[in-house]
Design an enzyme around this catalytic site. Structure first.
Site, PDB file in Angstrom:
ATOM      1  N   GLU A 250       0.882  -1.172   0.000  1.00 34.97           N
ATOM      2  CA  GLU A 250       0.000   0.000   0.000  1.00 34.97           C
ATOM      3  C   GLU A 250       0.913   1.213   0.000  1.00 34.97           C
ATOM      4  O   GLU A 250       1.482   1.575   1.030  1.00 34.97           O
ATOM      5  CB  GLU A 250      -0.885   0.012   1.257  1.00 34.97           C
ATOM      6  CG  GLU A 250      -1.901  -1.123   1.340  1.00 34.97           C
ATOM      7  CD  GLU A 250      -3.077  -0.941   0.387  1.00 34.97           C
ATOM      8  OE1 GLU A 250      -3.120   0.045  -0.369  1.00 34.97           O
ATOM      9  OE2 GLU A 250      -3.960  -1.812   0.403  1.00 34.97           O
TER      10      GLU A 250
ATOM     11  N   CYS B  32      -2.468   9.415   2.418  1.00 32.83           N
ATOM     12  CA  CYS B  32      -2.168   8.801   1.109  1.00 32.83           C
ATOM     13  C   CYS B  32      -3.272   9.135   0.113  1.00 32.83           C
ATOM     14  O   CYS B  32      -3.021   9.217  -1.085  1.00 32.83           O
ATOM     15  CB  CYS B  32      -1.987   7.305   1.257  1.00 32.83           C
ATOM     16  SG  CYS B  32      -3.398   6.479   2.004  1.00 32.83           S
TER      17      CYS B  32
HETATM   18  P1  NAD Z   1       8.318   4.899   4.832  1.00 33.81           P
HETATM   19  O1  NAD Z   1       8.389   4.135   3.561  1.00 33.81           O
HETATM   20  O2  NAD Z   1       9.419   5.823   5.174  1.00 33.81           O
HETATM   21  O3  NAD Z   1       8.180   3.896   6.084  1.00 33.81           O
HETATM   22  C1  NAD Z   1       7.122   2.962   6.173  1.00 33.81           C
HETATM   23  C2  NAD Z   1       7.547   1.863   7.134  1.00 33.81           C
HETATM   24  O4  NAD Z   1       8.607   1.112   6.549  1.00 33.81           O
HETATM   25  C3  NAD Z   1       8.082   2.370   8.472  1.00 33.81           C
HETATM   26  O5  NAD Z   1       7.608   1.547   9.494  1.00 33.81           O
HETATM   27  C4  NAD Z   1       9.582   2.209   8.308  1.00 33.81           C
HETATM   28  O6  NAD Z   1      10.286   2.049   9.516  1.00 33.81           O
HETATM   29  C5  NAD Z   1       9.655   0.950   7.500  1.00 33.81           C
HETATM   30  N1  NAD Z   1      10.913   0.741   6.779  1.00 33.81           N
HETATM   31  C6  NAD Z   1      11.850   1.643   6.432  1.00 33.81           C
HETATM   32  N2  NAD Z   1      12.863   1.039   5.759  1.00 33.81           N
HETATM   33  C7  NAD Z   1      12.558  -0.268   5.690  1.00 33.81           C
HETATM   34  C8  NAD Z   1      13.179  -1.404   5.097  1.00 33.81           C
HETATM   35  N3  NAD Z   1      14.352  -1.312   4.446  1.00 33.81           N
HETATM   36  N4  NAD Z   1      12.587  -2.602   5.193  1.00 33.81           N
HETATM   37  C9  NAD Z   1      11.385  -2.723   5.814  1.00 33.81           C
HETATM   38  N5  NAD Z   1      10.743  -1.687   6.397  1.00 33.81           N
HETATM   39  C10 NAD Z   1      11.321  -0.466   6.329  1.00 33.81           C
HETATM   40  O7  NAD Z   1       6.903   5.651   4.778  1.00 33.81           O
HETATM   41  P2  NAD Z   1       6.321   6.699   5.852  1.00 33.81           P
HETATM   42  O8  NAD Z   1       7.032   7.991   5.690  1.00 33.81           O
HETATM   43  O9  NAD Z   1       6.239   6.078   7.191  1.00 33.81           O
HETATM   44  O10 NAD Z   1       4.808   6.860   5.344  1.00 33.81           O
HETATM   45  C11 NAD Z   1       4.417   7.777   4.374  1.00 33.81           C
HETATM   46  C12 NAD Z   1       4.187   7.090   3.048  1.00 33.81           C
HETATM   47  O11 NAD Z   1       3.241   6.027   3.213  1.00 33.81           O
HETATM   48  C13 NAD Z   1       3.588   8.013   2.011  1.00 33.81           C
HETATM   49  O12 NAD Z   1       4.172   7.749   0.762  1.00 33.81           O
HETATM   50  C14 NAD Z   1       2.117   7.611   1.994  1.00 33.81           C
HETATM   51  O13 NAD Z   1       1.458   7.891   0.791  1.00 33.81           O
HETATM   52  C15 NAD Z   1       2.237   6.146   2.221  1.00 33.81           C
HETATM   53  N6  NAD Z   1       0.983   5.613   2.750  1.00 33.81           N
HETATM   54  C16 NAD Z   1       0.230   4.814   1.934  1.00 33.81           C
HETATM   55  C17 NAD Z   1      -0.988   4.334   2.393  1.00 33.81           C
HETATM   56  C18 NAD Z   1      -1.824   3.449   1.518  1.00 33.81           C
HETATM   57  O14 NAD Z   1      -2.725   2.836   2.059  1.00 33.81           O
HETATM   58  N7  NAD Z   1      -1.581   3.334   0.221  1.00 33.81           N
HETATM   59  C19 NAD Z   1      -1.440   4.648   3.672  1.00 33.81           C
HETATM   60  C20 NAD Z   1      -0.655   5.462   4.478  1.00 33.81           C
HETATM   61  C21 NAD Z   1       0.564   5.941   3.996  1.00 33.81           C
END
Ligand code: NAD
Length: 525
Positions: free
Chosen positions: A243, A277
């Protein structure tokens, strides 16, 4: 990827209030070994949970729902303190969404998990009965973002649990306390603690979860991290739901109700300080409505209340951290340098607190600007005019993303025709974002916005493996397609093909007569 000042060291992280900078807690990060041990505990506990009746699993969900309803104020306040969104918004878009998702699971799990017959179209195969059974994967890993730190992982967890899985959750490093509150709620509801465990940590803790013996992974976050997760998962064909980000377009047709549509645009672009999002990230308005739309938006922005959402009437809180604010500034500056006009906002509000950005209205943007192509994730409404419905569809689809979109019109038929041509996981008419609050509706995107769905029945479907069970009704009879091939057998099979798919009745009849031999055939081997 967090390189933020919020992170204290590799082994601990600090949770802070983005509205004030106040430190809320310092927490130990889970090591790869901690994650592995959690997985092993979950794997050991899950078979007992799967063996329980659906009714007994639902009873735990019901208790969870009651507890959450009782504690809703404290949960909403914690969300406000750790993410910055106003408590009223936390109640509406987090707590209420989870209560409703619980109700959906409670109401639909029985029917969803019931065995389903698979009727066989081929007459020859009616000597068999087929059915589908849905079985849990085992342990579902969930990696969650900070912007909906409660409703996103909780909805996924509820669907995983009710279908018989255990869950290990890695919340965002920016919102660990909310995840721990979710863990407390499940424990107080009587869930075996090994069936839902929270692993606090940064990226490496998430990476450790992907590499652990988890059976399926539900990842929500940015496109960049999602691709890294997918690459790692591909090494062992770990199934994943992704997502990811969005760049949702809002299309305003000339017959839209101006008063309603402008109010919708401001909520869609600025709620949660634009860090949703499903936010409106691009707005296209039909030319005859363009100037009045901008003018009404500009006037209404002046009435919005920005501030700390705790115990106040603020409607827009701070952004999560300074790094996110800088991205917004870069996008706005790029747009202005290329000819966009700032009609409201366009600056930090340092006088209120460290991470506030004024709700911003940009006019005359074009699709080649960064603000129309990259996810901004801040309180900005960039608006561009269009002439025909074809133009609106072309502009909306000119994006790497495809999470959701909205179309605004009084003419439902015209709106649905435009919606049908937009490449996105969801298209709403005359509203946006609220599809996330419809527990029955699927949530997910196309293109770079992700793979798979959460929420609703399709979200439950992601938590189970489908097994097809086939029972032969004449077990004492060798099957006509077994060994014993030869000229006669070939003629009989040819006859069967003609009987089933022959071009006319004569061919079918002849084929039927030849194929009768198949029934009398006794296997040579
Ligand atoms: P992010 O990608 O920075 O982090 C998301 C999660 O991934 C965090 O828990 C982070 O610690 C973890 N993570 C980081 N590096 C990793 C790795 N190498 N392996 C596994 N996990 C890792 O995103 P964010 O800043 O927390 O969230 C914002 C983003 O999420 C925006 O792009 C937003 O659009 C998206 N989002 C999408 C939805 C949806 O349903 N499509 C919903 C909410 C947010």
């Amino acid at each position: 990827m967090v390189t933020d000042a919020k992170i204290a060291s590799a082994a601990t992280l600090v949770s802070t209030n983005p509205a004030t900078g106040e430190v809320l807690a310092e927490l130990q990060c889970a090591s790869p070994e901690d994650v592995r041990n959690a997985l092993l505990r979950a794997k050991a506990a899950q078979p007992r949970w799967q063996a329980m009746s659906v009714r007994d699993r639902i009873a735990i969900l019901r208790k969870f729902q009651r507890l959450l309803s009782q504690r809703r104020d404290s949960v909403a306040q914690l969300i406000c303190r750790e993410v910055g969104k106003p408590t009223a918004e936390a109640l509406a878009t987090e707590v209420l969404v989870v209560l409703d998702a619980t109700e959906f699971c409670i109401r639909h799990a029985h029917r969803f998990l019931r065995e389903k017959p698979v009727p066989h179209g081929n007459i020859l195969m009616n000597i068999k009965r087929g059915k589908l059974v849905r079985e849990p994967y085992g342990v579902i890993g969930i990696i969650a973002p900070w912007n909906y730190p409660f409703s996103t992982p909780a909805s996924e967890t509820l669907a995983a649990l009710v279908t018989g899985n255990a869950v290990v959750l890695k919340p965002s490093e920016l919102t660990p306390l909310i995840a721990l509150e979710l863990e407390r709620l499940f424990r107080d509801a009587g869930l075996d603690p090994d069936l839902f465990q929270v692993m606090v940590g940064e990226g490496p803790t998430g990476a450790a979860l992907v590499e652990s013996p988890v059976d399926k992974l539900i990842f929500t976050g940015s496109v960049a991290t999602g691709k890294r997760v997918a690459e790692s998962a591909a090494q062992r064909l770990l199934p994943v739901v992704l997502e990811l980000g969005g760049k949702d377009p809002m299309i305003v047709l000339e017959d839209a109700n101006l008063e309603v549509t402008t109010s919708g645009a401001l909520w869609g672009a600025f709620m949660n300080a634009g860090q949703t999002c499903l936010s409106v990230e691009r707005c296209y308005v039909q030319r005859s409505l363009y100037a009045p739309f901008l003018e009404m938006c500009r006037k209404k922005i002046g009435k919005l209340r920005v501030g700390n959402g705790i115990g106040s009437e603020a409607e827009i809180g701070p952004m999560i951290h300074e790094r996110q604010l800088r991205i917004v500034e870069e996008h706005v500056n790029d747009a202005v340098a290329r000819g966009a006009r700032v009609l409201a906002g366009g600056r930090r509000l340092s006088e209120i607190g460290p991470n506030y950005y004024a709700p911003t209205l940009l006019a005359d943007v074009t699709n080649d600007m960064r603000i129309m192509q990259e996810e901004t994730f801040g309180p900005v409404l960039p608006v561009a005019p269009f002439d025909t419905d074809d133009d609106a569809v072309r502009l909306a689809n000119d994006s790497d993303f495809g999470l959701a979109a909205s179309v605004w019109t009084r003419n439902r038929r015209r709106g649905e025709a435009v919606a049908a041509r937009i490449k996105a996981g969801t298209v709403m008419l005359n509203d946006m974002i609220s599809s996330f609050g419809i527990a029955d509706a699927p949530h997910g995107g196309v293109k770079q916005s992700g793979i798979g769905r959460t929420h609703g029945e399709l979200g439950m479907q992601e938590m189970v493996q489908v097994k097809y069970i086939n029972v032969d009704l004449v077990p004492g009879v060798p099957k006509p397609w077994w060994f014993g091939y030869g000229k006669r057998y070939q003629q009989q099979m040819d006859g069967l093909v003609n009987f089933l798919f022959g071009r006319n009745w004569i061919a079918k009849l002849k084929g039927g007569l030849w194929s009768m031999g198949l029934l009398r055939r006794s296997s040579r081997i």
